[in-house]
Structures are given as C-alpha cells and as structure tokens.
Design an enzyme around this catalytic site. Structure first.
Site, PDB file in Angstrom:
ATOM      1  N   ASP A  92       0.808  -1.217   0.000  1.00 61.40           N
ATOM      2  CA  ASP A  92       0.000   0.000   0.000  1.00 61.40           C
ATOM      3  C   ASP A  92       0.844   1.271   0.000  1.00 61.40           C
ATOM      4  O   ASP A  92       1.988   1.289   0.431  1.00 61.40           O
ATOM      5  CB  ASP A  92      -0.963   0.005   1.188  1.00 61.40           C
ATOM      6  CG  ASP A  92      -0.252  -0.127   2.532  1.00 61.40           C
ATOM      7  OD1 ASP A  92       0.714  -0.915   2.617  1.00 61.40           O
ATOM      8  OD2 ASP A  92      -0.644   0.566   3.490  1.00 61.40           O
ATOM      9  N   GLU A 127      -0.597  -1.809   5.347  1.00 61.92           N
ATOM     10  CA  GLU A 127       0.364  -1.707   6.449  1.00 61.92           C
ATOM     11  C   GLU A 127       0.280  -0.338   7.105  1.00 61.92           C
ATOM     12  O   GLU A 127       0.466  -0.200   8.313  1.00 61.92           O
ATOM     13  CB  GLU A 127       1.791  -1.954   5.933  1.00 61.92           C
ATOM     14  CG  GLU A 127       2.828  -2.110   7.035  1.00 61.92           C
ATOM     15  CD  GLU A 127       3.298  -0.799   7.642  1.00 61.92           C
ATOM     16  OE1 GLU A 127       3.535  -0.771   8.862  1.00 61.92           O
ATOM     17  OE2 GLU A 127       3.426   0.203   6.906  1.00 61.92           O
TER      18      GLU A 127
END
Length: 390
Positions: A81, A138
């Site tokens: 991400d 994350e």
C-alpha cells in the site's frame, strides 16, 4: 555470497514493475490493481499456488522446492500500500493519482519480492516450501492482522516469517537489524475534558477546561520522565489540543489527542495505567470531568533471537563483513509485521536506501539500486534455510 548474477540481469525488468506500481499507488485495502498485477506476475512465473483476497486484498504465492515442497515452510512478506501524500519528486514515473504516492517504498518491497519469486520459481534450488506474502494496509490498516485472521499462518503451515524494509540514510548494500524490539507499539489516545464555560472576563465563575488541559499535557510528560526507567523507551506526545473559538469565551469542552510509543509490553501497560490515573486526578483537582479513550494499535515488532542471527548472517554474506549493523537502535515508528512475529518466529531487517528523502516525505523515492541486493537477500535466505539435497 554477493549479489546473484541472474538477479542483477533481471534488475531492469524488476525496476519496470516497481515504477509501474509507483505510478499507480493505492492506499490501505484499496490495492486492487496492485494485487491484480502481483497475481498476474506470479502466474507468469509458474508458482505452484496463488491465492487472492487474503485479508481483503492480500495475495499469497506458494513455491515448492526440488523435493516437491516436503519439509520446512518459510514465508517472506512485502507490503503493497501507498500513502495519502501528494508527490513532489518530479520523476517521469511519479504518481498519476492526485493525493496518493508510494512515500514509504512499498512499491520497491513488492517488486523485490516479485523478483525473488521469479528466480525461486525458475531455479527451485531448495527443499521445502516458500510462501510469498503480498500484504495490503500496512499504513494504519493492520493488513497483516487481517491476513492472519483469514488463515494465513494455518492454511499454509508457515514455520518462520521474514520481513524487510528500506532505510533512507543507510548506504545501498548495507543492512541493519537487532534482536528483540526493533519498532515500537503505536497506541493512540483521546481525552475529552468537560468544564463549565462562561465569559473570559469572569473566570472565577467557570471551570476552565483550557487550564485543565494545559495541566494535563504537562502531567502526562511525567510518565516518561518520572515513571519509566530511563533505560526504557517511552514516548507520550500530545499532538492535538482543541477547544474554544472566540477570544472572550471560556469553552465548555476541550479535546486532547496524541500517541504513545513503547518498546515493551510492560512499558505499554505502565503508560496506559498512568494516563488513566493522571487524566482522572487532574480533572478532579479542578472540578472538571474527563474521559480517556486509549486505543492500542500495532504491537511492538519483536525480532526472535535465532532468526535475527540467521538474517544477519545472510545479509552479511551479500554485503560483506562490517556492512551489517547487528544492533541498530530501535525506532519509535510502528510496523504491522509485528502481528506476524507474534504468530511465528522470524526477523525484520532494514536495507539501505542510500541518500534519499525520509520515509513518508513527499520527495521520497525508492532507490532502484537496492533491487538486486534485496532480491538476493530473499533468495539466499531461502536457499540457506532450506538447502536442496545433493
């Protein structure tokens, strides 16, 4: 055990994957395009199994060794991400998505693990099974926890798990690691203070929540300075102080927000307990009321001793003697790989990104020179941990 020649040859191809991901950043669990690209590449490599939708948008690939996968199972993890930041690098491959960019290098992490997967699927010069984990969210979404809750560790009988993150300021080709807590627990707090508002010229007729809040901010700093052992790491930061909207009005309510960072469960418990006492007692002293909401975030990222030694050994084999810091100072930033290390033994290592802007900075860019180094680390870790029978 220097950089593997085949991976050096693949660097341009892996770099192209990385820059494509960089141009198309996705945040949190929105990593649909990224996950699709990862699954497509894994399929082209001929991995033995691909599972998508693990932890909403996570991807898992399984590569079996020469013996058909019998024996040990080791997992390698990369995060996918991006962050809600407007990029200012001016690179030709800069983000095409307004307000989103890969400002932490997860595009590079994903590309390096893909490069290692390609090599491992080609050569299979190991016995046992490798599970490559591509994780969403994350950056504040606890994607690691979501994947675990979807059966990550049990669906594939993972015995050890390893993670890697780039490190600006550390030269490319060097690594850093430590046993025990390497990154902090990331907790949040919200304090609502209620007093009695009134005219600013008549403070004696009020219970001023601004004054209560100011006293509370000062008192909270004593947790680190007077309650914690000076040798233990503890941060209590008040980052938001909201109250009032006119120069001549004492408000009714004030809100404080902030973060607590610790490197051990004991310090984490101490901080929460002391905050509860301070908030209630300071409010009571001034005749106000206060409510504390303490929200536990990512736990401490704790490296396991044996796996840390092993990871450092592999890194040193690639970088050379003296190029691996075995006892880097722990960092007060957080990392949700911590959830995986709570489930299985393993280690989290930093790999040098060179002289780049810092993580989460709008001018940050992953250093593509790290690609063959990081890929070689993954491959050598697997081949050394699970050597193929002669």
């Amino acid at each position: 055990m220097p950089v593997i020649n085949r991976l050096a040859d693949l660097t341009d191809e892996i770099t192209a994957w990385r820059r494509d991901l960089h141009e198309n950043p996705e945040i949190l669990y929105e990593t649909v395009r990224t996950a699709g690209k990862v699954a497509e590449l894994l399929q082209s490599f001929g991995v033995d199994e691909i599972a998508t939708g693990i932890g909403k948008t996570g991807v898992v690939g399984v590569i079996k060794g020469k013996n058909g996968g019998v024996g040990k199972t080791i997992a390698l993890r990369a995060d996918m991400d991006a962050l809600p930041i407007e990029e200012i690098t001016g690179k030709p491959y800069a983000s095409k998505v307004p307000g989103k960019m890969h400002a932490c290098g997860h595009d590079g992490h994903t590309a390096m693990l893909l490069g290692a997967a390609k090599y491992l699927a080609e050569t299979r010069n190991f016995d046992g099974t490798v599970v490559v984990i591509f994780q969403p969210a994350e950056e504040g979404g606890a994607g690691a926890k979501a994947m675990i809750e979807d059966g990550l560790m049990t669906r594939w009988p993972i015995e050890e798990v390893y993670g890697m993150h780039n490190y600006p300021g550390l030269p490319v080709g060097e690594f850093a690691i430590r046993k025990g807590g390497i990154m902090a627990a990331t907790d949040e707090f919200l304090i609502r203070i209620s007093g009695r508002g009134g005219h600013a010229a008549k403070p004696h007729e009020t219970i001023d929540p601004i004054v209560v809040g100011a006293q509370m901010v000062s008192a909270l700093q004593t947790i680190a300075s007077r309650n914690a052992n000076p040798l233990d790491s503890l941060v209590v930061s008040v980052t938001v102080f909201q109250g009032g909207n006119a120069f001549n009005v004492i408000p009714q309510d004030v809100t404080l927000r902030g973060t607590v960072r610790t490197l051990s469960p004991e310090m984490r418990d101490l901080a929460q307990q002391r905050m509860e006492t301070i908030v209630s007692s300071v409010a009571e002293t001034f005749g106000a009321t206060a409510e504390l909401q303490f929200t536990r975030g990512y736990p401490v990222t704790v490296n396991h001793d044996a796996q840390t030694d092993f990871a450092a050994q592999i890194a040193e084999g690639i970088s050379g003697v003296g190029k691996v810091d075995h006892n880097i100072e722990p960092m007060m930033g957080g990392e949700d790989f911590s959830y995986m290390l709570e489930e299985r033994p393993g280690a989290f290592i930093f790999a040098g990104n060179g002289d780049s802007a810092g993580l989460h900075h709008p001018a940050y860019d992953f250093n593509d020179d790290l690609i063959p180094v990081g890929c070689s680390y993954w491959v050598k870790l697997v081949e050394t941990a699970m050597p193929a029978a002669a």
